[in-house]
Design a protein around this motif. Structure first.
Motif, PDB file in Angstrom:
ATOM      1  N   GLY A 148       6.682   9.644   6.987  1.00  0.00           N
ATOM      2  CA  GLY A 148       5.490   9.867   7.789  1.00  0.00           C
ATOM      3  C   GLY A 148       5.810  10.264   9.218  1.00  0.00           C
ATOM      4  N   LEU A 149       4.932   9.884  10.130  1.00  0.00           N
ATOM      5  CA  LEU A 149       5.040  10.295  11.525  1.00  0.00           C
ATOM      6  C   LEU A 149       4.987   9.067  12.424  1.00  0.00           C
ATOM      7  CD1 LEU A 149       5.062  13.109  13.084  1.00  0.00           C
ATOM      8  CD2 LEU A 149       2.651  12.668  13.540  1.00  0.00           C
ATOM      9  N   LYS A 150       5.929   8.992  13.364  1.00  0.00           N
ATOM     10  CA  LYS A 150       5.911   7.902  14.344  1.00  0.00           C
ATOM     11  C   LYS A 150       5.349   8.426  15.648  1.00  0.00           C
ATOM     12  CE  LYS A 150       9.654   6.491  16.506  1.00  0.00           C
ATOM     13  NZ  LYS A 150      10.971   5.865  16.775  1.00  0.00           N
ATOM     14  N   LEU A 151       4.364   7.693  16.190  1.00  0.00           N
ATOM     15  CA  LEU A 151       3.727   8.082  17.450  1.00  0.00           C
ATOM     16  C   LEU A 151       4.170   7.155  18.579  1.00  0.00           C
ATOM     17  CD1 LEU A 151       0.058   8.559  16.165  1.00  0.00           C
ATOM     18  CD2 LEU A 151       1.721  10.388  16.635  1.00  0.00           C
ATOM     19  N   SER A 152       4.355   7.719  19.755  1.00  0.00           N
ATOM     20  CA  SER A 152       4.571   6.874  20.933  1.00  0.00           C
ATOM     21  C   SER A 152       3.237   6.227  21.304  1.00  0.00           C
ATOM     22  CB  SER A 152       5.085   7.718  22.100  1.00  0.00           C
ATOM     23  OG  SER A 152       4.064   8.577  22.580  1.00  0.00           O
ATOM     24  N   PRO A 153       3.256   5.130  22.061  1.00  0.00           N
ATOM     25  CA  PRO A 153       1.993   4.477  22.453  1.00  0.00           C
ATOM     26  C   PRO A 153       1.016   5.438  23.125  1.00  0.00           C
ATOM     27  CG  PRO A 153       3.802   3.003  22.902  1.00  0.00           C
ATOM     28  CD  PRO A 153       4.418   4.315  22.481  1.00  0.00           C
ATOM     29  N   VAL A 154       1.513   6.301  24.022  1.00  0.00           N
ATOM     30  CA  VAL A 154       0.596   7.178  24.744  1.00  0.00           C
ATOM     31  C   VAL A 154       0.019   8.248  23.819  1.00  0.00           C
ATOM     32  CG1 VAL A 154       2.311   8.862  25.585  1.00  0.00           C
ATOM     33  CG2 VAL A 154       0.287   8.362  26.957  1.00  0.00           C
ATOM     34  N   GLU A 155       0.797   8.703  22.834  1.00  0.00           N
ATOM     35  CA  GLU A 155       0.265   9.657  21.855  1.00  0.00           C
ATOM     36  C   GLU A 155      -0.812   9.000  20.994  1.00  0.00           C
ATOM     37  OE1 GLU A 155       3.890  12.696  20.766  1.00  0.00           O
ATOM     38  OE2 GLU A 155       4.108  10.609  20.129  1.00  0.00           O
ATOM     39  N   ALA A 156      -0.530   7.777  20.567  1.00  0.00           N
ATOM     40  CA  ALA A 156      -1.517   7.060  19.746  1.00  0.00           C
ATOM     41  C   ALA A 156      -2.808   6.834  20.528  1.00  0.00           C
ATOM     42  CB  ALA A 156      -0.930   5.725  19.289  1.00  0.00           C
ATOM     43  N   LEU A 157      -2.682   6.434  21.791  1.00  0.00           N
ATOM     44  CA  LEU A 157      -3.863   6.243  22.620  1.00  0.00           C
ATOM     45  C   LEU A 157      -4.678   7.530  22.714  1.00  0.00           C
ATOM     46  CD1 LEU A 157      -2.537   4.089  25.602  1.00  0.00           C
ATOM     47  CD2 LEU A 157      -4.530   3.545  24.176  1.00  0.00           C
ATOM     48  N   TYR A 158      -4.003   8.640  22.927  1.00  0.00           N
ATOM     49  CA  TYR A 158      -4.712   9.911  23.090  1.00  0.00           C
ATOM     50  C   TYR A 158      -5.429  10.297  21.790  1.00  0.00           C
ATOM     51  CZ  TYR A 158      -5.665  14.827  23.991  1.00  0.00           C
ATOM     52  OH  TYR A 158      -6.295  16.046  24.136  1.00  0.00           O
ATOM     53  N   LEU A 159      -4.748  10.141  20.652  1.00  0.00           N
ATOM     54  CA  LEU A 159      -5.342  10.542  19.378  1.00  0.00           C
ATOM     55  C   LEU A 159      -6.516   9.636  19.003  1.00  0.00           C
ATOM     56  CD1 LEU A 159      -2.070  11.439  17.474  1.00  0.00           C
ATOM     57  CD2 LEU A 159      -3.902  13.033  18.103  1.00  0.00           C
ATOM     58  N   VAL A 160      -6.417   8.348  19.341  1.00  0.00           N
ATOM     59  CA  VAL A 160      -7.559   7.444  19.128  1.00  0.00           C
ATOM     60  C   VAL A 160      -8.698   7.831  20.068  1.00  0.00           C
ATOM     61  CG1 VAL A 160      -8.369   5.070  19.403  1.00  0.00           C
ATOM     62  CG2 VAL A 160      -6.194   5.524  18.233  1.00  0.00           C
ATOM     63  N   TYR A 161      -8.356   8.118  21.318  1.00  0.00           N
ATOM     64  CA  TYR A 161      -9.359   8.499  22.322  1.00  0.00           C
ATOM     65  C   TYR A 161     -10.131   9.742  21.873  1.00  0.00           C
ATOM     66  CZ  TYR A 161     -11.145   9.917  26.928  1.00  0.00           C
ATOM     67  OH  TYR A 161     -11.945  10.295  27.982  1.00  0.00           O
ATOM     68  N   ARG A 162      -9.428  10.685  21.257  1.00  0.00           N
ATOM     69  CA  ARG A 162     -10.053  11.924  20.802  1.00  0.00           C
ATOM     70  C   ARG A 162     -10.627  11.816  19.394  1.00  0.00           C
ATOM     71  NH1 ARG A 162     -12.099  14.031  24.755  1.00  0.00           N
ATOM     72  NH2 ARG A 162     -10.716  14.581  26.468  1.00  0.00           N
ATOM     73  N   GLY A 163     -10.512  10.647  18.781  1.00  0.00           N
ATOM     74  CA  GLY A 163     -11.102  10.448  17.451  1.00  0.00           C
ATOM     75  C   GLY A 163     -10.359  11.137  16.335  1.00  0.00           C
ATOM     76  N   ARG A 164      -9.069  11.432  16.540  1.00  0.00           N
ATOM     77  CA  ARG A 164      -8.309  12.152  15.514  1.00  0.00           C
ATOM     78  C   ARG A 164      -7.571  11.199  14.584  1.00  0.00           C
ATOM     79  NH1 ARG A 164      -5.315  17.352  17.909  1.00  0.00           N
ATOM     80  NH2 ARG A 164      -5.132  17.698  15.654  1.00  0.00           N
ATOM     81  N   ILE A 165      -7.370   9.968  15.010  1.00  0.00           N
ATOM     82  CA  ILE A 165      -6.817   8.949  14.120  1.00  0.00           C
ATOM     83  C   ILE A 165      -7.590   7.646  14.319  1.00  0.00           C
ATOM     84  CG2 ILE A 165      -4.493   9.972  14.169  1.00  0.00           C
ATOM     85  CD1 ILE A 165      -3.641   7.576  15.943  1.00  0.00           C
ATOM     86  N   GLU A 166      -7.470   6.738  13.350  1.00  0.00           N
ATOM     87  CA  GLU A 166      -8.063   5.411  13.449  1.00  0.00           C
ATOM     88  C   GLU A 166      -6.983   4.372  13.191  1.00  0.00           C
ATOM     89  OE1 GLU A 166     -11.260   4.966  10.722  1.00  0.00           O
ATOM     90  OE2 GLU A 166     -12.344   6.745  11.425  1.00  0.00           O
ATOM     91  N   ILE A 167      -7.072   3.270  13.915  1.00  0.00           N
ATOM     92  CA  ILE A 167      -6.196   2.121  13.657  1.00  0.00           C
ATOM     93  C   ILE A 167      -7.117   0.956  13.335  1.00  0.00           C
ATOM     94  CG2 ILE A 167      -4.416   0.595  14.581  1.00  0.00           C
ATOM     95  CD1 ILE A 167      -3.583   2.844  16.472  1.00  0.00           C
ATOM     96  N   PRO A 168      -7.161   0.511  12.082  1.00  0.00           N
ATOM     97  CA  PRO A 168      -8.114  -0.545  11.681  1.00  0.00           C
ATOM     98  C   PRO A 168      -8.039  -1.758  12.612  1.00  0.00           C
ATOM     99  CG  PRO A 168      -7.047   0.368   9.750  1.00  0.00           C
ATOM    100  CD  PRO A 168      -6.356   0.986  10.933  1.00  0.00           C
ATOM    101  N   GLY A 169      -9.198  -2.179  13.098  1.00  0.00           N
ATOM    102  CA  GLY A 169      -9.294  -3.357  13.953  1.00  0.00           C
ATOM    103  C   GLY A 169      -9.063  -3.082  15.418  1.00  0.00           C
ATOM    104  N   LEU A 170      -8.741  -1.848  15.777  1.00  0.00           N
ATOM    105  CA  LEU A 170      -8.463  -1.517  17.175  1.00  0.00           C
ATOM    106  C   LEU A 170      -9.206  -0.250  17.574  1.00  0.00           C
ATOM    107  CD1 LEU A 170      -4.592  -2.112  17.244  1.00  0.00           C
ATOM    108  CD2 LEU A 170      -6.304  -3.533  18.393  1.00  0.00           C
ATOM    109  N   ASP A 171     -10.006  -0.342  18.642  1.00  0.00           N
ATOM    110  CA  ASP A 171     -10.564   0.872  19.223  1.00  0.00           C
ATOM    111  C   ASP A 171      -9.718   1.260  20.440  1.00  0.00           C
ATOM    112  OD1 ASP A 171     -11.247  -0.970  21.174  1.00  0.00           O
ATOM    113  OD2 ASP A 171     -13.413  -0.821  20.853  1.00  0.00           O
TER     114      ASP A 171
END
Length: 335
Positions: free
Chosen positions: A32-55
């Motif tokens: 799969g793909l490993k994201l850095s914290p800042v990449e994950a934050l950006y993708l969640v912010y833009r609604g492109r990924i979801e992390i169950p239990g975390l907005d």
């Protein structure tokens, strides 16, 4: 697209490969793909990924053990939304040329994220800029102020070329009035032509302290006090009582003169020197001497850069190191 957190790493399954291929997000792994914290934050912010239990907000709080995180996110978002592909490292971010991405192009900038209150260690900056130059990239500081506005600065090491030699003035003698050296020098001795001092009258010139110290060390000026000739060391000790920055100013002044530049006081511009290249009407650089181990807050550097820009000059910081003097230029840029 759903992601998960394992050992504080944000992971996507094989469906995440598309984010890397299309937009350069993350680092591909076997499964799969490993994201850095800042990449994950950006993708969640833009609604492109979801992390169950975390907005976005709870994820930001989770990653905020890194006090740098909010600034890093703001800079990452700003650069991404200017149309660049961004990856983490080797400083804070590696920014690709517009339209290019990992595996299909080259990075253009290495970006270090700072706050306006961070202290700048010039030895560290010099080392990072050299690393960036060795990679043939541009070194950029992304400075986030206390209102979360971002200013970008390009940082370069400037190698000042030596200029054509000009004739030295002839030896002159003088006296000391308090700490001011006044020499007896008519126009024929060449001090006006070499741009030393301020003419007092037809037969006298008042020298700045760094000029007097330099000319005494060169054996061109002798100064008498109470019937005795002052040595350069005694003179520097005398004036150093009123000028704690004298030693570093003398060092930088001597170096600039050895390259045949003309340094004059930069007081009106809030810096140690304004510097002329030969006999030009206007100075081209403002130079601040920086002693070994000395740091400056980033907001002080910002004021310097803004001043230099307003008077159309380069802003150079002359860092004194064991291996010599290194000139570092800071200039505001737009990405």
């Amino acid at each position: 697209m759903k992601a998960r957190i394992e050992d504080e790493k944000v992971l996507l399954g094989s469906e995440g490969y598309a984010l890397y291929e299309q937009s350069g997000f993350g680092r591909p792994q076997k499964d799969g793909l490993k994201l850095s914290p800042v990449e994950a934050l950006y993708l969640v912010y833009r609604g492109r990924i979801e992390i169950p239990g975390l907005d976005f907000d709870s994820l930001l709080v989770r990653f905020s053990q890194d006090a740098h995180m909010i600034r890093s996110f703001l800079v990452y978002r700003d650069i991404r939304e200017r149309g660049y592909v961004v990856q983490t490292g080797p400083h804070d971010f590696r920014v690709f040329r517009r339209g290019e991405k990992p595996g299909k192009g080259e990075s253009q900038y290495m970006v270090r994220v700072l706050s306006e209150r961070d202290l700048i260690d010039f030895a560290v900056v010099q080392s990072e800029v050299k690393t960036t130059l060795n990679m043939r990239k541009q070194h950029v500081l992304a400075v986030v102020d206390d209102e979360f506005e971002i200013t970008y600065y390009e940082v370069k090491i400037q190698k000042l070329p030596g200029l054509e030699e000009s004739p030295e003035p002839l030896p002159a003698s003088g006296i000391l009035s308090s700490i001011s050296a006044i020499i007896y020098a008519g126009v024929d001795l060449g001090y006006d032509q070499a741009f030393y001092g301020k003419r007092f009258d037809d037969s006298r010139i008042v020298l700045a302290t760094v000029e007097a110290a330099y000319l005494m060390k060169q054996g061109l000026v002798t100064i008498e006090q109470d019937g005795n000739l002052l040595t350069p060391d005694v003179y520097c000790a005398l004036i150093g009582e009123n000028d704690p920055e004298l030693e570093k100013k003398n060092t930088v002044y001597s170096h600039l003169r050895s390259l045949n530049y003309i340094p004059k006081t930069g007081y009106k511009f809030g810096h140690h020197f304004r510097v002329y290249s030969g006999r030009k009407i206007h100075s081209e650089m403002l130079v601040q001497a920086i002693g070994q181990g000395e740091t400056l807050p980033m907001n002080s550097i910002s004021r310097s850069v803004r001043m230099a820009h307003s008077v159309k000059k380069k802003m150079l910081f002359a860092g004194i190191h064991d291996e010599g003097i290194v000139f570092i230029e800071f200039a505001r840029i737009k990405l």
